[in-house]
Design a protein around this motif. Structure first.
Motif, short mmCIF file in Angstrom:
data_model
loop_
_atom_site.label_atom_id
_atom_site.label_comp_id
_atom_site.label_asym_id
_atom_site.label_seq_id
_atom_site.Cartn_x
_atom_site.Cartn_y
_atom_site.Cartn_z
N GLY A 155 30.88 19.38 52.05
CA GLY A 155 32.03 20.10 51.54
C GLY A 155 32.41 19.63 50.16
N LEU A 156 33.23 20.45 49.47
CA LEU A 156 33.61 20.14 48.09
C LEU A 156 35.05 20.55 47.85
CD1 LEU A 156 32.44 19.13 45.34
CD2 LEU A 156 32.02 21.54 44.79
N TRP A 157 35.79 19.65 47.18
CA TRP A 157 37.18 19.89 46.79
C TRP A 157 37.21 20.59 45.44
CZ3 TRP A 157 40.01 18.86 42.47
CH2 TRP A 157 41.42 18.82 42.55
N VAL A 158 38.00 21.66 45.33
CA VAL A 158 38.17 22.38 44.07
C VAL A 158 39.61 22.87 43.99
CG1 VAL A 158 37.37 24.27 42.61
CG2 VAL A 158 35.76 23.15 44.16
N GLU A 159 40.26 22.61 42.86
CA GLU A 159 41.59 23.18 42.62
C GLU A 159 41.41 24.35 41.65
OE1 GLU A 159 46.17 21.73 41.76
OE2 GLU A 159 44.52 20.58 40.92
N ILE A 160 40.92 25.44 42.18
CA ILE A 160 40.37 26.53 41.38
C ILE A 160 41.42 27.29 40.59
CG2 ILE A 160 40.49 28.33 43.14
CD1 ILE A 160 37.45 27.59 40.87
N GLU A 161 42.69 27.21 40.98
CA GLU A 161 43.75 27.96 40.30
C GLU A 161 44.36 27.20 39.13
OE1 GLU A 161 46.37 29.89 43.54
OE2 GLU A 161 45.07 28.44 44.55
N THR A 162 43.78 26.06 38.75
CA THR A 162 44.37 25.25 37.68
C THR A 162 43.32 24.86 36.65
OG1 THR A 162 43.96 23.11 38.76
CG2 THR A 162 46.00 24.25 39.34
N ALA A 163 43.82 24.46 35.49
CA ALA A 163 42.98 23.89 34.44
C ALA A 163 43.78 22.77 33.77
CB ALA A 163 42.57 24.94 33.41
N GLY A 164 43.24 21.54 33.82
CA GLY A 164 43.95 20.39 33.28
C GLY A 164 44.01 20.41 31.76
N ALA A 165 44.92 19.60 31.23
CA ALA A 165 45.17 19.59 29.79
C ALA A 165 43.96 19.14 29.00
CB ALA A 165 46.37 18.68 29.48
N LYS A 166 43.08 18.32 29.58
CA LYS A 166 41.90 17.81 28.87
C LYS A 166 40.63 18.57 29.23
CE LYS A 166 43.80 13.15 28.36
NZ LYS A 166 43.59 11.68 28.59
N SER A 167 40.79 19.71 29.87
CA SER A 167 39.61 20.50 30.25
C SER A 167 39.15 21.38 29.10
CB SER A 167 39.94 21.37 31.46
OG SER A 167 40.88 22.38 31.13
N LYS A 168 37.87 21.69 29.11
CA LYS A 168 37.33 22.63 28.13
C LYS A 168 37.89 24.03 28.37
CE LYS A 168 32.97 20.09 27.52
NZ LYS A 168 31.51 20.14 27.70
N LEU A 169 38.13 24.36 29.62
CA LEU A 169 38.66 25.68 29.95
C LEU A 169 40.01 25.89 29.29
CD1 LEU A 169 38.13 28.27 31.66
CD2 LEU A 169 39.50 27.21 33.45
N ALA A 170 40.87 24.86 29.33
CA ALA A 170 42.19 24.97 28.71
C ALA A 170 42.07 25.13 27.20
CB ALA A 170 43.03 23.75 29.04
N GLU A 171 41.10 24.45 26.62
CA GLU A 171 40.90 24.53 25.17
C GLU A 171 40.38 25.91 24.75
OE1 GLU A 171 38.14 22.38 21.72
OE2 GLU A 171 38.26 21.54 23.74
N GLU A 172 39.47 26.47 25.58
CA GLU A 172 38.81 27.72 25.21
C GLU A 172 39.65 28.94 25.58
OE1 GLU A 172 35.09 27.48 27.20
OE2 GLU A 172 34.29 25.91 25.88
N HIS A 173 40.52 28.81 26.57
CA HIS A 173 41.28 29.97 27.04
C HIS A 173 42.76 29.63 27.20
CE1 HIS A 173 37.68 32.36 27.81
NE2 HIS A 173 37.14 31.28 28.36
N PRO A 174 43.44 29.32 26.12
CA PRO A 174 44.88 29.01 26.25
C PRO A 174 45.70 30.19 26.74
CG PRO A 174 44.25 29.26 23.94
CD PRO A 174 42.99 29.27 24.73
#
Length: 709
Positions: A391-410
């Motif tokens: 099994g795998l843990w994922v918090e799929i509805e969030t993006a942390g402040a230091k993530s690339k996702l947050a940087e690319e899709h503000p």
């Protein structure tokens, strides 16, 4: 599958609709443009039409600020039957002034329970409507007119009470308590965190005069409100009466949802049942209904014993402590204990080489961390070689402040009061929803997962707002639509995939999201004695096999008691030992023993068991006195019960009188941890009971019973 007596009677001449589920009969009537809550009986006997309630609408709906609980005309009624055996009545109404159509869908599903769904369609070709609010279900559950003054005992007895989870905050889930509903004084309960809360839109109404229980849950994972009013009319010139009115509603700033021309949306589902039985039977009826008609299961429904990697290895969940070698050591511990599924928890993802980066700052980058240069493949391969699922843990509805996702899709985050709300992605935006679903599918397929754990550790409160057609639409409604839709499709795409629901522990324990998953964290507080109260209370709203309970380092009480708690739910373990080489033999032996008891005994009847709450209300800040739970198989051939001494108990003994046994049979009795075994009659166990003596707090005994030929 059990067959039930379910029926629907539609009297179209009088616009009267009667729904039957075993001995429960719910009646509605369309009168003067209002769909009325005409009556609810719990004894299988229908009321006469002249006895119908004449002034209680069964729903409320406001569109663009205009109340639409009235002004409806009949369009159609269809009765069908589904593959599960439910009889379903669909009443179609059209509004006389506004281009709105309603489909009121009522399912009669056995166990005295019903499901109410409501579809709202915009019939306009060009106008977008705004949903101000909707109350999917309301009415008068009891209407008493006989000898009220005498039966109220001079106002010393409240005519009605409501049982609910009285705490709304993290780590206090499942704190069930009764509250009197004072006459002519309304009371309400609600959540405000943007989730269904660390409570749940679940309640039990009790008639304290004439008896009976009304059990109700709303499937809604954002803010909600339940309200109750005991209307006492005591004018001496007219017959006295005392009614109990209720309503259940999702709560969100308006417009909650914009409805485009031709579009149909669904209000939250309501699940409710009425019965004239004892509390245990009312709860068992709820469990039976949920298991057969509502909750998702995989395969035979037997829940796997989970070993969670976060424990000694990841103190504080600091990501740099993650390593392939460490994970493999945790796999070895899991296999040695007899666990069946190895869960990789938070911290496996993102650019985690940066010192001090915790698990929350890089969510959104769902690729293996640079501290796992070979990805998770060697870990999962090692686990599977040991016979473990993965099994795998994922918090799929969030993006942390230091993530690339947050940087690319503000622009993908919630916008609230003119600013970006941190971490929370806005799934009301189609591109965000598409990304989230594609990432879930990618991860499941990439790692061939057996379980996907969804977490959600943010409180968005009022939610975000998006400007559409000149109006600020709130995000909660579309966000919940997106999550429900995503996991419905994921569940169908991967029918053998276990889905675990977690939201900062028990932030989402409502039936809306739970029904789309196979197990749920009802809390991430595992410390005694409160963990017992959490299990005790939450096993009223949900069957125990769906309730995840865990052993974790730093717990209070002895090891046996911790094991007793988790084996009565869906067990998960972590932090048993830092390594096999350093393992304490006594701890390992104890854990192995109870895992075997769960797998070989409890689990064999767990998902069909009847639950008896000997102590439905456990008082105190953390849980005081004694607690006792009893599970009995449907055929009464097996049973397990656990008695816990919590804190501040006044005596050293508790007598457990079993409720669910066959009184004409004999049982083999085994008590753990003392290990004693003997034979006792079901009659003696029920009438005289077993006296459990525990002279110190935070200890317990587990009793295992097997019927003898």
């Amino acid at each position: 599958m059990t067959a039930f007596q379910n029926a629907i009677y539609a009297d179209l001449d009088n616009m009267r609709f009667q729904y039957e589920s075993e001995s429960s009969i719910y009646t509605e009537k369309l009168v003067d443009g209002r769909l009325l809550f005409a009556g609810f009986q719990d004894n299988g006997t229908s009321i006469y039409e002249h006895m119908d309630l004449k002034d209680k609408p069964s729903f409320d709906l406001t569109i663009d600020g205009e109340s639409l609980y009235y002004g409806w005309e009949y369009s159609d009624f269809v009765s069908t039957r589904d593959e599960l055996g439910s009889t379903i009545g669909t009443l179609t109404l059209k509004h006389t002034r506004k281009s709105i159509q309603l489909k009121i869908i009522t399912s009669c599903s056995g166990f005295g329970f019903f499901k109410r769904s409501m579809e709202i369609t915009n019939l306009s070709n060009e106008t977008t409507f705004g949903l101000t609010n909707v109350t999917p279900f309301k009415g008068c559950i009891w209407n008493i007119t006989d000898n009220i003054a005498d039966n109220l005992r001079d106002d010393t007895v409240a005519p009605y009470s409501v049982g609910r989870f009285k705490d709304l905050y993290w780590a206090n889930e499942g704190n069930f308590a009764w509250q009197a509903i004072p006459v002519n004084t309304g009371i309400f309960f609600n959540s405000t965190f943007g989730m269904s809360g660390h409570s749940s839109p679940f309640f039990i109404l009790r008639n304290n005069i004439n008896g009976g229980y009304f059990v109700c849950q709303m499937g809604w994972s954002a803010n909600w409100k339940t309200a109750f009013f005991a209307d006492y009319f005591n004018d001496s010139r007219l017959p006295n009466k005392i009614n109990l009115n209720f309503e259940v509603t999702p709560v969100t700033p308006s417009p909650a949802r914009l409805i485009a021309p031709g579009e149909t949306i669904s209000a939250p589902d309501m699940h409710f049942g009425l019965s004239h039985v004892d509390l245990d039977t009312a709860v068992q009826n709820l469990h039976g209904y949920l298991r057969q008609f509502v909750l998702r299961q995989v395969g035979d429904g037997l829940q796997p014993v989970i070993y969670n990697q976060a424990g000694y290895m990841v103190p504080g969940y600091k990501q740099p402590d993650m390593s392939e070698e460490g994970l493999k050591h945790e796999v070895d511990i899991a296999a040695e204990l007899g666990a069946e599924l190895f869960m990789v928890d938070a911290g496996w993802y993102g650019n985690n080489g940066q010192a001090g980066t915790d698990w929350g700052n890089t969510t959104g980058d769902w690729h293996a961390s640079d501290v796992l240069p070979n990805d998770l493949f060697p870990v999962y391969e090692h686990a599977r070689s040991k016979g473990l699922k993965c099994g795998l843990w994922v918090e799929i509805e969030t993006a942390g402040a230091k993530s690339k996702l947050a940087e690319e899709h503000p622009d993908w985050f919630l916008e609230q009061y003119g600013r970006t709300f941190p971490r929370v992605l806005d799934l009301s935006k189609p591109e965000v929803k598409q990304f989230v679903e594609s990432e879930i599918i990618r991860l499941v397929e990439k790692y061939q997962l057996d379980m996907f754990r969804l977490d959600y550790n943010s409180s968005s409160h009022d939610g975000g707002f998006n400007l559409k057609d000149g109006r600020n639409e709130n995000t909660h409604w579309r966000h919940m639509e997106a999550i429900y839709n995503i996991f419905e499709r994921v569940g169908k795409r991967f029918p053998n995939l276990q889905l675990e629901n977690c939201a900062s522990g028990g932030g989402r324990t409502d039936i809306g999201i739970v029904s789309r998953f196979t197990t749920t964290w009802v809390s991430d507080w595992f410390k005694m004695p409160r963990t017992v109260r959490i299990l005790n209370g939450m096993s009223m709203a949900l069957p125990p096999e769906y309730i995840n309970r865990s052993y974790s380092p730093g717990m209070e009480g002895n090891l046996d008691s911790q094991m007793h708690v988790i084996m009565m739910g869906h067990p998960m373990l972590c932090g048993i030992t830092p390594s096999l080489a350093a393992a304490n033999p006594a701890i390992m032996a104890c854990a192995k023993k109870y895992i075997s008891i769960y797998k070989d005994f409890i689990r064999s009847f767990h998902r069909t068991s009847k639950v008896y709450h000997h102590t439905p209300v456990i008082p105190g800040a953390d849980g005081s006195g004694w607690a006792a739970l009893e599970y009995v198989s449907e055929d009464r051939k097996k049973a397990v019960a656990t008695v816990f001494r919590l804190v501040n108990a006044d005596v050293d003994c508790y007598t457990l009188k079993f409720k669910g046994l066959d009184k004409g049979a004999n049982y083999h009795v085994r008590i753990e941890p003392e290990g004693s075994e003997f034979v006792a009659s079901g009659y003696a166990l029920a009438r005289e009971g077993l006296t459990i003596e525990l002279d110190t707090a935070l200890t317990s005994q587990m009793i295992l019973l097997t019927l003898l030929p």
